[in-house]
Design a protein around this motif. Structure first.
Motif, PDB file in Angstrom:
ATOM      1  N   LEU A  20      -8.260 -12.487  -3.848  1.00  0.00           N
ATOM      2  CA  LEU A  20      -8.075 -11.046  -4.083  1.00  0.00           C
ATOM      3  C   LEU A  20      -7.064 -10.799  -5.195  1.00  0.00           C
ATOM      4  CD1 LEU A  20      -7.938  -9.737  -0.407  1.00  0.00           C
ATOM      5  CD2 LEU A  20      -9.725  -9.297  -2.097  1.00  0.00           C
ATOM      6  N   ALA A  41      -6.345  -9.841   4.715  1.00  0.00           N
ATOM      7  CA  ALA A  41      -5.955 -10.468   3.448  1.00  0.00           C
ATOM      8  C   ALA A  41      -4.924 -11.528   3.809  1.00  0.00           C
ATOM      9  CB  ALA A  41      -5.353  -9.436   2.501  1.00  0.00           C
ATOM     10  N   LEU A  45       2.013 -18.302   0.308  1.00  0.00           N
ATOM     11  CA  LEU A  45       3.233 -18.447  -0.500  1.00  0.00           C
ATOM     12  C   LEU A  45       3.673 -19.900  -0.430  1.00  0.00           C
ATOM     13  CD1 LEU A  45       4.951 -15.362   1.114  1.00  0.00           C
ATOM     14  CD2 LEU A  45       3.990 -15.401  -1.181  1.00  0.00           C
ATOM     15  N   VAL A  55      14.403 -16.932  -2.005  1.00  0.00           N
ATOM     16  CA  VAL A  55      13.948 -15.654  -1.425  1.00  0.00           C
ATOM     17  C   VAL A  55      13.495 -15.802   0.026  1.00  0.00           C
ATOM     18  CG1 VAL A  55      13.290 -14.554  -3.594  1.00  0.00           C
ATOM     19  CG2 VAL A  55      11.652 -16.008  -2.374  1.00  0.00           C
ATOM     20  N   LEU A  59      12.209 -12.813   2.402  1.00  0.00           N
ATOM     21  CA  LEU A  59      10.881 -12.786   3.020  1.00  0.00           C
ATOM     22  C   LEU A  59      11.038 -12.579   4.524  1.00  0.00           C
ATOM     23  CD1 LEU A  59       7.864 -13.094   3.027  1.00  0.00           C
ATOM     24  CD2 LEU A  59       8.130 -15.554   3.011  1.00  0.00           C
ATOM     25  N   GLN A  66       8.588  -5.161   8.172  1.00  0.00           N
ATOM     26  CA  GLN A  66       7.169  -4.782   8.131  1.00  0.00           C
ATOM     27  C   GLN A  66       6.532  -4.863   9.511  1.00  0.00           C
ATOM     28  OE1 GLN A  66       5.338  -4.015   5.321  1.00  0.00           O
ATOM     29  NE2 GLN A  66       6.596  -4.704   3.622  1.00  0.00           N
ATOM     30  N   LEU A  75       0.482  -0.463   4.349  1.00  0.00           N
ATOM     31  CA  LEU A  75      -0.309  -1.671   4.588  1.00  0.00           C
ATOM     32  C   LEU A  75       0.354  -2.509   5.692  1.00  0.00           C
ATOM     33  CD1 LEU A  75      -2.865  -2.879   3.009  1.00  0.00           C
ATOM     34  CD2 LEU A  75      -1.242  -4.651   2.313  1.00  0.00           C
ATOM     35  N   LEU A  77       1.444  -5.635   8.057  1.00  0.00           N
ATOM     36  CA  LEU A  77       1.641  -7.088   8.062  1.00  0.00           C
ATOM     37  C   LEU A  77       1.431  -7.477   9.520  1.00  0.00           C
ATOM     38  CD1 LEU A  77       2.627  -9.821   6.888  1.00  0.00           C
ATOM     39  CD2 LEU A  77       4.932  -9.077   7.378  1.00  0.00           C
ATOM     40  N   LEU A  89       0.984 -15.070   5.018  1.00  0.00           N
ATOM     41  CA  LEU A  89       1.172 -13.714   5.555  1.00  0.00           C
ATOM     42  C   LEU A  89      -0.206 -13.152   5.886  1.00  0.00           C
ATOM     43  CD1 LEU A  89       3.770 -12.241   3.036  1.00  0.00           C
ATOM     44  CD2 LEU A  89       4.188 -13.525   5.146  1.00  0.00           C
ATOM     45  N   LEU A  91      -2.164 -10.072   6.249  1.00  0.00           N
ATOM     46  CA  LEU A  91      -2.009  -8.684   5.815  1.00  0.00           C
ATOM     47  C   LEU A  91      -3.280  -7.878   6.046  1.00  0.00           C
ATOM     48  CD1 LEU A  91      -0.334  -9.587   2.423  1.00  0.00           C
ATOM     49  CD2 LEU A  91       0.802  -8.478   4.348  1.00  0.00           C
ATOM     50  N   GLU A  92      -3.103  -6.579   6.165  1.00  0.00           N
ATOM     51  CA  GLU A  92      -4.247  -5.675   6.251  1.00  0.00           C
ATOM     52  C   GLU A  92      -5.042  -5.767   4.946  1.00  0.00           C
ATOM     53  OE1 GLU A  92      -2.960  -1.647   6.741  1.00  0.00           O
ATOM     54  OE2 GLU A  92      -4.988  -0.826   6.705  1.00  0.00           O
ATOM     55  N   TYR A  93      -6.364  -5.694   5.043  1.00  0.00           N
ATOM     56  CA  TYR A  93      -7.209  -5.679   3.848  1.00  0.00           C
ATOM     57  C   TYR A  93      -7.585  -4.239   3.533  1.00  0.00           C
ATOM     58  CZ  TYR A  93     -11.359  -6.067   0.907  1.00  0.00           C
ATOM     59  OH  TYR A  93     -12.259  -5.909  -0.109  1.00  0.00           O
ATOM     60  N   ALA A  94      -7.273  -3.789   2.301  1.00  0.00           N
ATOM     61  CA  ALA A  94      -7.618  -2.423   1.863  1.00  0.00           C
ATOM     62  C   ALA A  94      -8.944  -2.507   1.101  1.00  0.00           C
ATOM     63  CB  ALA A  94      -6.511  -1.888   0.956  1.00  0.00           C
ATOM     64  N   LEU A 144      -2.686   0.629  -2.614  1.00  0.00           N
ATOM     65  CA  LEU A 144      -4.064   0.188  -2.383  1.00  0.00           C
ATOM     66  C   LEU A 144      -4.823   1.314  -1.687  1.00  0.00           C
ATOM     67  CD1 LEU A 144      -3.280  -3.427  -1.124  1.00  0.00           C
ATOM     68  CD2 LEU A 144      -4.323  -2.809  -3.307  1.00  0.00           C
ATOM     69  N   VAL A 160      11.249  -8.575  -5.091  1.00  0.00           N
ATOM     70  CA  VAL A 160      10.845  -9.861  -5.670  1.00  0.00           C
ATOM     71  C   VAL A 160       9.644  -9.630  -6.563  1.00  0.00           C
ATOM     72  CG1 VAL A 160      10.108 -12.180  -5.186  1.00  0.00           C
ATOM     73  CG2 VAL A 160      11.613 -10.988  -3.594  1.00  0.00           C
TER      74      VAL A 160
HETATM   75  C1  LIG Z   1       2.797  -5.471   3.812  1.00  0.00           C
HETATM   76  O1  LIG Z   1       2.439  -6.070   2.591  1.00  0.00           O
HETATM   77  C2  LIG Z   1       3.212  -7.088   2.105  1.00  0.00           C
HETATM   78  C3  LIG Z   1       4.347  -7.639   2.738  1.00  0.00           C
HETATM   79  C4  LIG Z   1       5.039  -8.689   2.143  1.00  0.00           C
HETATM   80  C5  LIG Z   1       4.619  -9.168   0.919  1.00  0.00           C
HETATM   81  C6  LIG Z   1       5.320 -10.297   0.245  1.00  0.00           C
HETATM   82  O2  LIG Z   1       4.685 -11.033  -0.495  1.00  0.00           O
HETATM   83  N1  LIG Z   1       6.660 -10.383   0.460  1.00  0.00           N
HETATM   84  C7  LIG Z   1       7.479 -11.363  -0.070  1.00  0.00           C
HETATM   85  C8  LIG Z   1       6.987 -12.512  -0.717  1.00  0.00           C
HETATM   86  C9  LIG Z   1       7.875 -13.457  -1.236  1.00  0.00           C
HETATM   87  C10 LIG Z   1       9.254 -13.251  -1.131  1.00  0.00           C
HETATM   88  C11 LIG Z   1       9.740 -12.098  -0.506  1.00  0.00           C
HETATM   89  C12 LIG Z   1       8.851 -11.155   0.013  1.00  0.00           C
HETATM   90  C13 LIG Z   1       3.514  -8.631   0.266  1.00  0.00           C
HETATM   91  C14 LIG Z   1       2.810  -7.585   0.868  1.00  0.00           C
HETATM   92  N2  LIG Z   1       1.697  -6.967   0.300  1.00  0.00           N
HETATM   93  C15 LIG Z   1       0.981  -7.434  -0.724  1.00  0.00           C
HETATM   94  O3  LIG Z   1       1.170  -8.473  -1.309  1.00  0.00           O
HETATM   95  C16 LIG Z   1      -0.149  -6.494  -1.109  1.00  0.00           C
HETATM   96  C17 LIG Z   1      -1.279  -7.178  -1.846  1.00  0.00           C
HETATM   97  S1  LIG Z   1      -2.026  -8.486  -0.923  1.00  0.00           S
HETATM   98  C18 LIG Z   1      -3.016  -7.690   0.247  1.00  0.00           C
HETATM   99  C19 LIG Z   1      -4.252  -6.994  -0.220  1.00  0.00           C
HETATM  100  C20 LIG Z   1      -4.911  -6.171   0.673  1.00  0.00           C
HETATM  101  N3  LIG Z   1      -6.008  -5.495   0.352  1.00  0.00           N
HETATM  102  C21 LIG Z   1      -6.527  -5.635  -0.883  1.00  0.00           C
HETATM  103  N4  LIG Z   1      -7.650  -5.050  -1.458  1.00  0.00           N
HETATM  104  C22 LIG Z   1      -7.753  -5.493  -2.732  1.00  0.00           C
HETATM  105  C23 LIG Z   1      -6.709  -6.348  -3.024  1.00  0.00           C
HETATM  106  C24 LIG Z   1      -5.918  -6.459  -1.852  1.00  0.00           C
HETATM  107  C25 LIG Z   1      -4.749  -7.164  -1.515  1.00  0.00           C
END
Ligand SMILES: COc1ccc(C(=O)Nc2ccccc2)cc1NC(=O)CCSCc1cnc2[nH]ccc2c1
Length: 273
Positions: A20, A41, A45, A55, A59, A66, A75, A77, A89, A91-94, A144, A160
């Motif tokens: 995605l 989704a 990582l 980080v 996280l 979240q 969205l 988690l 992680l 995650l909800e899919y949008a 999203l 981040v």
């Molecule tokens: C609650 O959400 C999140 C919570 C935490 C993190 C995160 O990575 N945290 C972090 C990472 C490393 C160091 C510190 C903190 C990311 C998200 N959210 C996304 O990444 C959204 C796009 S991914 C999902 C998704 C869904 N639905 C879609 N439809 C089309 C594409 C698409 C993509």
């Protein structure tokens, strides 16, 4: 917390689908949880990258925050798990994807569509502020769209990813309020400013303080050099709302509950959000 939080998930619980997207710390895949057939989704990582960027705590804190947020315009988690080398992680899919692609496609939104989005974001932010969570980095790249066209604050790990994305988004400062640009401390009112910038961009297709050089954007933000182009034609009610949000003194910005009573929102936002 639901059983999704408590369960010890493993990769074997999921069928992995198409990619995605990808961030600095790893990739995101469409996935289906085998028992429930629930589509999610799955964000992968790499521990090595998290460690070298220090980080992990960020996280952990974010996952903690979240996991308590439940709002139709934030969205979800659902949970997380890890193996030797990666953190996953869930995650909800949008289903309708990234809002900024939609904005690029149709240049700018109708007043009804813009007001509906702004109202749903205001409700989501009021919910977050009620839980003392701020700086839900609300710019088009972080939004999203769900299956019913509803907006979801996707929050790519704001401090981040956004930093990373801000650099990859050719370093736009556009969404930062004066107090953050002047790196003063910030409070929930930063989100009102960002929502005002977003509302402007929904209606005009460009952010209000855009400039060629960083230094010019910086100056336009701290001077609140707010101008409304002649085209596209935008109602004075919309301009009035934006002018009450893009105020330098953060304590004088229109509070979210007042925003939801503003005539432009009342007359244009679809109540279902
Ligand atoms: C609650 O959400 C999140 C919570 C935490 C993190 C995160 O990575 N945290 C972090 C990472 C490393 C160091 C510190 C903190 C990311 C998200 N959210 C996304 O990444 C959204 C796009 S991914 C999902 C998704 C869904 N639905 C879609 N439809 C089309 C594409 C698409 C993509």
């Amino acid at each position: 917390s639901t059983e999704a939080e408590k369960k010890r998930w493993t990769l074997n619980d999921f069928d992995i689908g198409k990619p995605l997207g990808r961030g600095k710390f790893g990739h995101v895949y469409l996935a289906r949880e085998k028992r429930s057939n629930h589509i999610v989704a799955l964000k992968v990582l790499f521990k090595s990258q998290l460690k070298q960027s220090q980080v992990e705590h960020q996280l952990r804190r974010e996952v903690e925050i979240q996991s308590h947020l439940r709002h139709p315009n934030i969205l979800r988690l659902y949970g997380y798990f890890y193996d030797q080398k990666r953190v996953y992680l869930i995650l909800e899919y949008a289903a309708k994807g990234e809002l900024y692609k939609e904005l690029q496609k149709c240049k700018y939104f109708s007043e009804r569509r813009a007001a509906t989005y702004v109202a749903s974001l205001a409700r989501a932010l009021a919910y977050c502020h009620g839980k003392h969570v701020i700086h839900r980095d609300i710019k088009p790249e972080n939004l999203l769209v769900g299956a019913q066209g509803e907006l979801k604050i996707a929050d790519f790990g704001w401090s981040v990813h956004t930093f990373n994305r801000r650099r990859t988004m050719c370093g736009t400062l556009d969404y930062l309020p004066p107090e953050m640009v002047e790196s003063a401390e910030h409070d929930t009112n930063v989100d009102i400013w960002s929502l005002g910038v977003l509302c402007y961009e929904f209606l005009y297709g460009v952010p209000p303080f855009e400039a060629k050089e960083h230094s010019d954007t910086y100056r336009r933000i701290v001077q609140v050099d707010l101008k409304f182009p002649a085209k596209p034609i935008v109602s004075s009610a919309a301009k009035d709302l934006i002018s009450q949000m893009l105020v330098k003194d953060s304590s004088h910005r229109l509070p979210l509950h007042k925003l939801l009573e503003h005539p432009w929102i009342v007359q244009n936002a679809d109540p279902s959000g």
